[in-house]
Design a protein around this motif. Sequence first.
Motif, PDB file in Angstrom:
ATOM      1  N   TYR A  89      -5.010  16.018  -9.267  1.00  0.00           N
ATOM      2  CA  TYR A  89      -5.966  15.758 -10.331  1.00  0.00           C
ATOM      3  C   TYR A  89      -7.373  16.066  -9.818  1.00  0.00           C
ATOM      4  O   TYR A  89      -7.686  15.859  -8.642  1.00  0.00           O
ATOM      5  N   GLN A 149     -11.295  14.884 -10.630  1.00  0.00           N
ATOM      6  CA  GLN A 149     -11.995  13.808 -11.317  1.00  0.00           C
ATOM      7  C   GLN A 149     -13.426  13.693 -10.834  1.00  0.00           C
ATOM      8  O   GLN A 149     -13.651  13.543  -9.626  1.00  0.00           O
ATOM      9  N   LEU A 160      -7.712  14.219  -6.384  1.00  0.00           N
ATOM     10  CA  LEU A 160      -6.754  13.142  -6.137  1.00  0.00           C
ATOM     11  C   LEU A 160      -5.332  13.699  -6.153  1.00  0.00           C
ATOM     12  O   LEU A 160      -4.951  14.408  -7.083  1.00  0.00           O
ATOM     13  N   TYR A 203       1.427  15.621  -7.715  1.00  0.00           N
ATOM     14  CA  TYR A 203       0.402  16.043  -8.678  1.00  0.00           C
ATOM     15  C   TYR A 203      -0.948  16.200  -7.972  1.00  0.00           C
ATOM     16  O   TYR A 203      -1.230  15.504  -6.998  1.00  0.00           O
ATOM     17  N   GLN A 205     -14.085  15.189  -7.083  1.00  0.00           N
ATOM     18  CA  GLN A 205     -13.097  14.477  -6.287  1.00  0.00           C
ATOM     19  C   GLN A 205     -11.714  15.008  -6.667  1.00  0.00           C
ATOM     20  O   GLN A 205     -11.432  15.213  -7.843  1.00  0.00           O
ATOM     21  N   GLU A 217       0.842  -1.193   0.000  1.00  0.00           N
ATOM     22  CA  GLU A 217       0.000   0.000   0.000  1.00  0.00           C
ATOM     23  C   GLU A 217       0.883   1.251   0.000  1.00  0.00           C
ATOM     24  O   GLU A 217       1.874   1.311   0.708  1.00  0.00           O
ATOM     25  N   LEU A 223      -9.437  11.838 -15.720  1.00  0.00           N
ATOM     26  CA  LEU A 223      -8.562  12.513 -14.753  1.00  0.00           C
ATOM     27  C   LEU A 223      -8.057  13.811 -15.378  1.00  0.00           C
ATOM     28  O   LEU A 223      -7.492  13.794 -16.472  1.00  0.00           O
ATOM     29  N   ASN A 282       7.941   7.205 -13.818  1.00  0.00           N
ATOM     30  CA  ASN A 282       7.664   5.929 -13.175  1.00  0.00           C
ATOM     31  C   ASN A 282       6.220   5.909 -12.710  1.00  0.00           C
ATOM     32  O   ASN A 282       5.508   6.883 -12.847  1.00  0.00           O
ATOM     33  N   GLU A 283       5.808   4.812 -12.136  1.00  0.00           N
ATOM     34  CA  GLU A 283       4.407   4.679 -11.748  1.00  0.00           C
ATOM     35  C   GLU A 283       4.037   5.748 -10.743  1.00  0.00           C
ATOM     36  O   GLU A 283       4.845   6.150  -9.904  1.00  0.00           O
ATOM     37  N   GLN A 284       2.806   6.212 -10.861  1.00  0.00           N
ATOM     38  CA  GLN A 284       2.298   7.184  -9.914  1.00  0.00           C
ATOM     39  C   GLN A 284       1.534   6.462  -8.816  1.00  0.00           C
ATOM     40  O   GLN A 284       0.796   5.512  -9.073  1.00  0.00           O
ATOM     41  N   PHE A 305      -1.291   7.049  -5.990  1.00  0.00           N
ATOM     42  CA  PHE A 305      -2.392   7.962  -5.712  1.00  0.00           C
ATOM     43  C   PHE A 305      -2.838   7.871  -4.256  1.00  0.00           C
ATOM     44  O   PHE A 305      -2.842   6.788  -3.657  1.00  0.00           O
ATOM     45  N   GLY A 306      -3.235   9.029  -3.728  1.00  0.00           N
ATOM     46  CA  GLY A 306      -3.883   9.048  -2.436  1.00  0.00           C
ATOM     47  C   GLY A 306      -5.335   8.628  -2.577  1.00  0.00           C
ATOM     48  O   GLY A 306      -5.837   8.457  -3.694  1.00  0.00           O
ATOM     49  N   LYS A 349       8.316  14.391  -7.249  1.00  0.00           N
ATOM     50  CA  LYS A 349       7.202  14.854  -8.078  1.00  0.00           C
ATOM     51  C   LYS A 349       5.863  14.584  -7.393  1.00  0.00           C
ATOM     52  O   LYS A 349       5.608  13.480  -6.908  1.00  0.00           O
TER      53      LYS A 349
END
Lengths: 110, 116
Positions: B35, B37, B90, B33, B88, B1, B43, B103-105, B107-108, B31
């Motif tokens: 978003y 949504q 994110l 971010y 929402q 997680e 997104l 690389n993979e992001q 998310f919260g 980095k």
Amino acid sequence: GQQVMQIPQYQHVQEGEDFTTYCNSSTTLSNIQWYKQRPGGHPVFLIQLVKSGEVKKQKRLTFQFGEAKKNSSLHITATQTTDVGTYFCAAPGSQGNLIFGKGTKLSVKP
Amino acid sequence: EADIYQTPRYLVIGTGKKITLECSQTMGHDKMYWYQQDPGMELHLIHYSYGVNSTEKGDLSSESTVSRIRTEHFPLTLESARPSHTSQYLCASDFSAGTSPINEQFFGPGTRLTVL
């Protein structure tokens, strides 16, 4: 600006049927990523494809990256109700961010 | 997680209020971010940051502002909330630096904002 086109927008399947979502770009991509977002949840990383023609499998999920590195697909074999959600492809943008497709919303009828 | 947190998870406020949505990550990612949504929809990137003291506007015009005073913290502020801000929000982060291939992001869990 750079765009990643994803189709279809919605897909309704009967449980046990297969499902495929497609992602296309007009430019060559260095890599492509796939994410899954369950209803009410947040996007979760599934996989990253880097090599031309690459195929990767995760149980019933098969991911492909096109030979020209301009398209990708996610195929789910024999869908289950746990597959429900929105699937997003994403590619690197020019500013080091990710450009997400609009997503394919999958619903599965038991 | 993933170790990325957002508070509050849900917020209902009246028009004209000032609000700050919190986002923190303990992974040391440069980095980050934000978003916007609508549930299950596209997104929209509204802000991002390369690192401390760096903030950039995303693709979607937003009346919000962000700050990045510490690596782990990337709050988003709405000076005067309106019903059109209902959505929402994110927060995400990743390992990549500058404009290098990403690389993979991570998310919260998101903040669901309702402005009455």
